[in-house]
Design a protein around this motif. Structure first.
Motif, PDB file in Angstrom:
ATOM      1  N   GLN A  56     -75.207 -24.536 -41.791  1.00 15.80           N
ATOM      2  CA  GLN A  56     -74.873 -23.612 -42.877  1.00 15.80           C
ATOM      3  C   GLN A  56     -76.119 -22.955 -43.458  1.00 15.80           C
ATOM      4  OE1 GLN A  56     -73.736 -26.618 -42.445  1.00 15.80           O
ATOM      5  NE2 GLN A  56     -71.509 -26.443 -42.386  1.00 15.80           N
ATOM      6  N   HIS A  57     -77.248 -23.643 -43.406  1.00 14.37           N
ATOM      7  CA  HIS A  57     -78.484 -23.050 -43.916  1.00 14.37           C
ATOM      8  C   HIS A  57     -79.132 -22.156 -42.856  1.00 14.37           C
ATOM      9  CE1 HIS A  57     -82.079 -22.564 -46.318  1.00 14.37           C
ATOM     10  NE2 HIS A  57     -82.802 -22.880 -45.253  1.00 14.37           N
ATOM     11  N   ILE A  58     -79.248 -22.704 -41.659  1.00 15.89           N
ATOM     12  CA  ILE A  58     -79.928 -22.002 -40.568  1.00 15.89           C
ATOM     13  C   ILE A  58     -79.278 -20.655 -40.274  1.00 15.89           C
ATOM     14  CG2 ILE A  58     -80.301 -22.098 -38.075  1.00 15.89           C
ATOM     15  CD1 ILE A  58     -80.706 -25.121 -38.400  1.00 15.89           C
ATOM     16  N   SER A  59     -77.958 -20.593 -40.411  1.00 14.40           N
ATOM     17  CA  SER A  59     -77.261 -19.355 -40.086  1.00 14.40           C
ATOM     18  C   SER A  59     -77.691 -18.210 -40.997  1.00 14.40           C
ATOM     19  CB  SER A  59     -75.752 -19.563 -40.161  1.00 14.40           C
ATOM     20  OG  SER A  59     -75.377 -19.848 -41.493  1.00 14.40           O
ATOM     21  N   GLY A  60     -78.349 -18.518 -42.096  1.00 20.42           N
ATOM     22  CA  GLY A  60     -78.790 -17.459 -43.008  1.00 20.42           C
ATOM     23  C   GLY A  60     -80.223 -17.012 -42.788  1.00 20.42           C
ATOM     24  N   ILE A  61     -80.896 -17.546 -41.747  1.00 21.30           N
ATOM     25  CA  ILE A  61     -82.310 -17.200 -41.511  1.00 21.30           C
ATOM     26  C   ILE A  61     -82.461 -16.360 -40.250  1.00 21.30           C
ATOM     27  CG2 ILE A  61     -84.676 -18.077 -41.315  1.00 21.30           C
ATOM     28  CD1 ILE A  61     -83.552 -20.849 -42.120  1.00 21.30           C
ATOM     29  N   LYS A  62     -82.980 -15.144 -40.402  1.00 16.01           N
ATOM     30  CA  LYS A  62     -83.328 -14.318 -39.241  1.00 16.01           C
ATOM     31  C   LYS A  62     -84.800 -13.968 -39.405  1.00 16.01           C
ATOM     32  CE  LYS A  62     -78.758 -13.636 -38.365  1.00 16.01           C
ATOM     33  NZ  LYS A  62     -78.372 -15.056 -38.402  1.00 16.01           N
ATOM     34  N   SER A  63     -85.665 -14.737 -38.739  1.00 16.55           N
ATOM     35  CA  SER A  63     -87.093 -14.509 -38.929  1.00 16.55           C
ATOM     36  C   SER A  63     -87.848 -14.802 -37.641  1.00 16.55           C
ATOM     37  CB  SER A  63     -87.618 -15.405 -40.060  1.00 16.55           C
ATOM     38  OG  SER A  63     -89.012 -15.241 -40.196  1.00 16.55           O
ATOM     39  N   ASP A  64     -88.924 -14.049 -37.392  1.00 15.35           N
ATOM     40  CA  ASP A  64     -89.705 -14.249 -36.174  1.00 15.35           C
ATOM     41  C   ASP A  64     -90.677 -15.407 -36.306  1.00 15.35           C
ATOM     42  OD1 ASP A  64     -88.454 -12.213 -34.894  1.00 15.35           O
ATOM     43  OD2 ASP A  64     -89.902 -10.695 -35.549  1.00 15.35           O
ATOM     44  N   THR A  65     -91.000 -15.769 -37.521  1.00 12.58           N
ATOM     45  CA  THR A  65     -91.902 -16.903 -37.718  1.00 12.58           C
ATOM     46  C   THR A  65     -91.307 -17.860 -38.744  1.00 12.58           C
ATOM     47  OG1 THR A  65     -93.761 -15.435 -37.256  1.00 12.58           O
ATOM     48  CG2 THR A  65     -94.284 -17.581 -38.199  1.00 12.58           C
ATOM     49  N   ILE A  66     -90.786 -18.953 -38.221  1.00 10.23           N
ATOM     50  CA  ILE A  66     -90.219 -19.978 -39.107  1.00 10.23           C
ATOM     51  C   ILE A  66     -91.104 -21.210 -39.018  1.00 10.23           C
ATOM     52  CG2 ILE A  66     -88.218 -21.444 -39.600  1.00 10.23           C
ATOM     53  CD1 ILE A  66     -86.460 -19.322 -38.212  1.00 10.23           C
TER      54      ILE A  66
END
Lengths: 254, 323
Positions: free
Chosen positions: B275-285
């Motif tokens: 549920q948290h990960i689905s909200g992250i769109k980033s090239d550097t995590i």
């Protein structure tokens, strides 16, 4: 106005390292701390808030082994008036519909206006039991409640929390099942006096319930496949942070 | 049972949810294997346009029309679905594991007396044997569940689990004007309320420092905030931090919060549930977490397995040195 709160005992796993037991169907429990499921804690609080406003009983009910009494006592210490434990040695062997049947079998004979459950449990996150329970009790339900407004004892306005923070507001007549999302209220802590009193209260144990047949079987549990993984920077905090700072600089982010 | 796969289309305010296209894609693969069809089941009031946009993804669009379907009401949904399912007997019925399906899918399973596995990331069917994978304990363990689908069954799948492919079908639209035998006046939809705009819009942030349960105490947030400020990042969080009242809702990343797309996302003490990960769109995590098995390390590009309260002060000092 009487409420029933269905609660579940779950392991705290957010920061724990989990090991699978030899039977391949459950976790090694030795090093785990168990507690009241987070969403159920908010459900209990909502029932206690109703009790403060409209009087009446708060009955907590759970399915599980004798260790479940720990979370039941905690609920009693917070102010629940009655407690029922439906005995089962290993709830991982029950499917959601079976759990809902066991709960319904006891709840149907109680004098209640609202049944609260957590919107999901932190272990399997199925979000099934509350809605199934409503069907078995033949009463309406609302899931994922984040706010409840009530002027009288017969109905309430419930806000459901949808994706992206959108709210859908409904009106529902009692009796009803309401499944509570985390964050609905501020769960209280038990007082010392409450804990003392709770230790003297009775937990009604249903020793030998008729166990409904499962429709769904748990085959096994496993560690998720390794798959893609982060490049792990190892060393002292000095070393790891130094390496990370370099990476961020190289990428032109800082 | 026949060999068709029903996908119950989720829509809100005349927009079809992405998960419905994901399920049609997966449903198409399963139906092909079974030798059946994938059928989009659309319950709507003003759904002609939605039905059109589903055509290329399905062998058939079953558009069940009634003004009641304008907004979700589980009892009416269940009555219409069970009537149509009783008639046509699909092999499987697919839902997204979404807030609206919590309301409908388990009730439908009870009404039809059929099995349901929810919260799945994958599933397959072999004869009548259905097997599904469910992430347990916030994604740290996988559970394999099964049921016998000889009388049908329901699977609800987490959004994002399957990729969308358009098979370029040209499914016919079958429109049914549905009438109800029973009325339900004990529950009624009132209105939608949009989330209030807060002081900050994290969806526009270029750098985000996000905190989760591992921050332990509200008092510890100041230190993290200082660090975020020092690198020009915005402070965000996972759900438990909002539930605890430590940060406002507008700073929550995830399915019940915001979807963010910063250049840099630093996750501190966040275990990384779906549920948290689905909200992250980033090239550097970047993830810092004490548990080496935390699911966040599967989506992060760089990870540090350590106490954030040791790493962050050191990192802040390093970055300042480099300036």
């Amino acid at each position: 106005m009487n409420s029933v709160v269905c609660i579940k005992r779950v392991p705290e796993t957010a920061e724990a390292t989990l090991k699978i037991a030899p039977d391949g169907k459950k976790l090694e429990e030795e090093n785990l701390v168990f507690s009241l499921n987070d969403a159920d804690n908010y459900a209990l609080e909502q029932a206690l808030l109703l009790q403060e406003e409209f009087d009446g009983d708060v009955t907590v009910i759970s399915v599980g082994p004798p260790e479940t009494d720990e979370i039941i006592r905690m609920a009693l210490a917070k102010g629940a008036t009655n407690a029922i434990r439906i005995h089962h040695d290993d709830i991982s062997k029950l499917d959601a519909s079976a759990v809902a049947s066991l709960l319904a079998e006891q709840i149907k004979d109680l004098d209640y206006d609202v049944v609260f459950t957590g919107a999901f449990a932190s272990d399997d996150a199925f979000s099934l039991v509350g809605t199934m329970l409503a069907r078995k009790l033949e009463i309406p339900h609302i899931t994922m409640a984040i706010e409840m407004k009530q002027d009288d004892e017969d109905e309430a306005e419930i806000s459901r929390e949808l994706e992206g923070g959108l709210i859908a507001k409904y009106r529902i007549k009692f009796p009803a099942v309401i499944t509570v999302q985390t964050g609905m209220n501020e769960p209280r802590y038990a007082s010392i006096l409450g804990i003392k009193r709770a230790s003297q209260k009775e937990v009604d144990v249903v020793d030998d319930p008729t166990i409904p047949e499962n429709k769904v079987q748990l085959e096994k549990i496993s560690y998720p496949p390794e798959g893609k993984k982060a490049e792990i920077l190892s060393g002292t905090p000095e070393e790891t942070s130094s390496r990370l700072a370099e990476i961020l600089k190289q990428k032109g982010i800082i | 049972m026949n060999k068709d796969i029903f996908v119950v289309i989720e829509h809100r305010q005349e927009r079809i949810a992405d998960v419905s296209y994901e399920l049609l894609t997966k449903g198409y693969q399963i139906a092909e294997k079974l030798g059946g069809e994938v059928i989009a089941v659309l319950l709507a009031d003003d759904g002609d346009q939605m039905a059109q946009s589903l055509k290329s993804y399905a062998d058939k669009v079953l558009y069940i029309k009634n003004e009641i379907f304008k907004n979700l009401h589980s009892e009416y949904y269940c009555d219409a679905l069970s009537s149509i399912i009783g008639e046509r007997k699909p092999a499987l019925i697919l839902f997204g594991h979404t807030v609206d399906s919590f309301e409908v899918a388990p009730a439908l399973a009870e009404q039809l007396g059929i099995p349901i596995i929810s919260n799945c990331v994958d599933f397959d069917i072999d004869g009548d044997f259905v097997r599904a994978t469910v992430p347990l304990y916030g994604g740290k363990i996988n559970g394999e569940y099964s049921f016998n689908a000889e009388n049908g069954g329901i699977i609800s799948v987490i959004p994002g689990a399957f990729k969308v492919e358009n098979p370029q079908k040209s499914g016919e639209i079958e429109k049914i004007e549905f009438t109800f035998e029973k009325e339900y006046d004990d529950k009624e939809f009132i209105e939608f309320i949009e989330a209030a705009a807060g002081e900050i819009d994290i969806t526009q942030a270029e750098k985000i420092v996000a905190i989760g349960r591992g921050v332990k105490d509200e008092e510890n947030i100041d230190m993290i905030k200082d660090f975020a400020d020092s690198i020009g990042a915005v402070l965000a969080c996972s759900r438990p931090i909002v539930d605890a009242g430590w940060l406002p809702k507008e700073r929550q990343v995830g399915s019940s919060g915001k979807t963010v797309k910063p250049k840099l996302y630093i996750a501190l003490g966040i275990s990384g549930a779906f549920q948290h990960i689905s909200g992250i769109k980033s090239d550097t995590i970047i993830a810092v977490n004490k548990d080496p098995n935390a699911p966040i390390f599967k989506v992060a590009h760089y990870g540090i397995v350590d106490d954030m309260f040791k790493v962050i002060p050191a990192l802040k000092a390093k970055i300042e040195e480099m300036k």
